[in-house]
Write an enzyme that holds these catalytic residues in place. Structure first.
Site, short mmCIF file in Angstrom:
data_model
loop_
_atom_site.label_atom_id
_atom_site.label_comp_id
_atom_site.label_asym_id
_atom_site.label_seq_id
_atom_site.Cartn_x
_atom_site.Cartn_y
_atom_site.Cartn_z
N ASP A 97 0.82 -1.22 0.00
CA ASP A 97 0.00 0.00 0.00
C ASP A 97 0.86 1.27 0.00
O ASP A 97 2.03 1.24 0.37
CB ASP A 97 -0.88 0.05 1.27
CG ASP A 97 -2.05 -0.91 1.19
OD1 ASP A 97 -2.10 -1.74 0.26
OD2 ASP A 97 -2.93 -0.84 2.09
N ASP A 98 0.19 2.36 -0.35
CA ASP A 98 0.69 3.74 -0.20
C ASP A 98 1.77 4.17 -1.19
O ASP A 98 2.12 5.34 -1.25
CB ASP A 98 1.21 4.01 1.23
CG ASP A 98 0.11 3.92 2.28
OD1 ASP A 98 -1.04 3.64 1.88
OD2 ASP A 98 0.40 4.10 3.47
N HIS B 137 -5.92 2.78 -4.02
CA HIS B 137 -5.91 3.01 -2.58
C HIS B 137 -6.59 4.37 -2.32
O HIS B 137 -7.72 4.40 -1.86
CB HIS B 137 -4.47 2.95 -2.04
CG HIS B 137 -4.40 2.82 -0.55
ND1 HIS B 137 -5.28 2.07 0.18
CD2 HIS B 137 -3.51 3.32 0.35
CE1 HIS B 137 -4.97 2.12 1.47
NE2 HIS B 137 -3.90 2.89 1.60
N HIS C 299 -5.04 10.09 0.60
CA HIS C 299 -4.82 9.37 1.85
C HIS C 299 -5.12 10.25 3.08
O HIS C 299 -4.61 10.04 4.17
CB HIS C 299 -3.40 8.81 1.96
CG HIS C 299 -3.35 7.50 2.70
ND1 HIS C 299 -3.66 7.38 4.03
CD2 HIS C 299 -3.04 6.24 2.26
CE1 HIS C 299 -3.53 6.11 4.40
NE2 HIS C 299 -3.18 5.40 3.35
N HIS D 161 3.85 -2.11 3.17
CA HIS D 161 3.89 -0.76 2.59
C HIS D 161 5.23 -0.58 1.90
O HIS D 161 6.27 -0.64 2.58
CB HIS D 161 3.67 0.30 3.67
CG HIS D 161 2.32 0.23 4.32
ND1 HIS D 161 2.00 -0.67 5.31
CD2 HIS D 161 1.18 0.93 4.09
CE1 HIS D 161 0.74 -0.52 5.68
NE2 HIS D 161 0.21 0.45 4.96
ZN ZN Z 1 -2.64 3.24 3.36
#
Ligand code: ZN
Length: 486
Positions: A290-291, A337, A341, A446
């Site tokens: 993720d991210d 995602h 964020h 991540h």
């Molecule tokens: Zn995230």
């Protein structure tokens, strides 16, 4: 003698003076006696009388009075005296008149007068001839049905009537010779049997995919007489764009002749069909990151490539557009995602969430050519942070994103690289512990953390050595879902 002579003229002068005084006194007394009586005329009623034209004027008359300077100062009415009245009052003509009263009594004369005004304060009347039965179609010139103006004094003043014709209305006005005005109004009996028409842009039947904010495509209302009535259209009903179903919107408008028009639009909110989940054979590990993409993603791609392992990247708009493209080119799965964020922003409402979701989908498409439907909620579907901005949001969103055709993935193995695990060995250990409890594992990592990326090679080696296969998530992959708490 001489004395006598001198005395004589003095006495005579005195007598003469006395005589003059006496004479003056007598004259004064005589004057008083002669002017002792005064004769006067007193009016009954007011000295000025106003009479409305048409009402009859009856003169109230006047009385003769005789006053005595010595005895009856207030005066008495002599029984044998009479008052003569001269009047020029003409009741059938407006004007100012004078009534003169006079009397003679025992050689004396008296006079009085009164002003009489004949006025007209009554306005004229306008009588409209009723319109014949039937009505005019709009656009047809109106034919005057006739009118008459009558005044109580001027008589027929029809020729003085002013007539103004405005659309749908005629105003008549006239003023009599005394300045009294009168107005009348006639509504032209237009006939409008035609109700307005409502045109629905986009048609009476619309279908949208769940998760697409409904925006009315627009409408217009036109009337044969009143013209554009779009602004007056009332729309009732609501479309819940998050919940599949059939919604009806009603559009209503009336024209100036109370002809009503009501049309409806049916909006179908359609859920996209969910993909059937296929459970893979054997023991499977889905590595997910993720991210990113971030500064370590290319390094990660190299490691994965070295082992021929496919993983899944839930990306953000981090600016590594080329790396995003590389992810896809190397055969990995790419999922949405978030753009920002920013929990506070994206979880402020369903609208805000979907806006972010679709924007990220578009960014991925622009960079990679893939229109992905895979997604992961920031914080996972079990996040409670969204309850601070929108109560019950995750309950709504987890259903709504699936209706909108997305597949969301949580995880059942947490490397804890966003929490306490800051070393590759720890991350490896966390993943091993988690994976060993599941046949199918979705591992959360991540790729913005170097220590997490560094653990990947060992995770792969360990997995391969222990009979696991590594796969990338697809729309038919088993969806690991958390419990929803908001
Ligand atoms: Zn995230």
């Amino acid at each position: 003698m001489e004395k006598e002579i001198r005395k004589q003229p003095r006495r005579s002068m005195w007598i003469a003076a006395m005589g003059v005084v006496m004479l003056l006194l007598a004259a004064a007394a005589a004057m008083l006696v002669l002017n002792r009586y005064t004769l006067s005329i007193r009016l009954r009623g007011d000295a000025e009388i106003t009479v409305e034209y048409g009402e009859s004027y009856v003169d109230p008359g006047a009385e003769l009075y005789l006053a005595d300077a010595f005895f009856w100062k207030e005066g008495i009415r002599p029984r044998d005296g009479a008052v003569n009245t001269y009047s020029n009052v003409r009741q059938n003509k407006l004007g100012k008149y004078t009534v003169i009263y006079s009397a003679e009594y025992r050689g004396m004369r008296a006079e009085g007068s009164r002003t009489v005004r004949i006025v007209d304060t009554q306005p004229p009347q306008i009588i409209l001839t009723p319109d014949p039965e039937g009505t005019l179609l709009p656009g047809t010139p109106y034919e005057e049905a006739g009118f008459q103006a009558v005044d109580n004094y001027d008589g027929d003043i029809t020729h003085r009537v002013k007539r103004i014709e405005e659309y749908g209305k005629i105003i008549y006005s006239v003023t009599d010779s005394s300045g009294n005005p009168c107005y009348a109004e006639r509504i032209v009996p237009y006939y409008d049997p035609v109700p307005p028409e409502i045109i629905l842009e986009g048609g009476a039947q619309i279908s949208i995919t769940a998760g697409t904010v409904f925006e009315d495509p627009g409408y217009a209302a036109l009337d044969n007489v009143d013209g554009d009535l779009t602004q007056q259209v009332a729309v009732t009903g609501e479309v819940d764009w998050l919940t599949p179903g059939t919604y009806v919107l009603t559009y209503q408008v009336s024209d100036g002749f109370q002809n009503k028009t009501s049309v409806t639009r049916t909006v179908e909110v359609i859920a996209k069909e969910q993909q059937q989940t296929v459970t893979p054979e054997g023991k499977v590990i889905y590595l997910t990151f993720d991210d990113g993409p971030g500064p370590y993603t290319e390094q990660l791609l190299d490691i994965l490539d070295d082992y021929g392992v496919k993983a899944t990247f839930f990306v953000t708009d981090s600016g590594y557009d080329d790396v995003m493209k590389q992810i896809v080119e190397q055969g990995h799965s790419i999922g949405i995602h978030t753009v920002s964020h920013n929990y506070r922003e994206i979880y402020s409402s369903p609208e805000a969430y979907f806006e972010d979701l679709y924007r990220m989908q578009e960014i991925i498409y622009e960079n990679t050519g893939v229109m992905t439907t895979l997604m992961r909620f920031p914080g996972g579907s079990s996040n409670t942070i969204s309850s601070k901005t929108y109560e019950g949001l995750m309950t709504i969103l987890t259903k709504a994103v699936q209706d909108a055709g997305f597949q969301y993935f949580d995880w059942n193995v947490d490397s804890n690289d966003a929490g306490g695990a800051k070393k590759p060995e720890q991350i490896l250990e966390n993943v091993k512990q988690g994976v060993m409890q599941c046949r199918v594992s979705v591992v959360l990592q991540h790729d913005i953390h170097a220590y997490s990326v560094e653990a990947v090679e060992d995770i792969i080696i360990w997995g391969l050595n222990n009979g696991y296969s590594f796969q990338a998530l697809t729309s038919t992959s088993p969806a690991v879902h958390h419990n929803v708490y908001n």
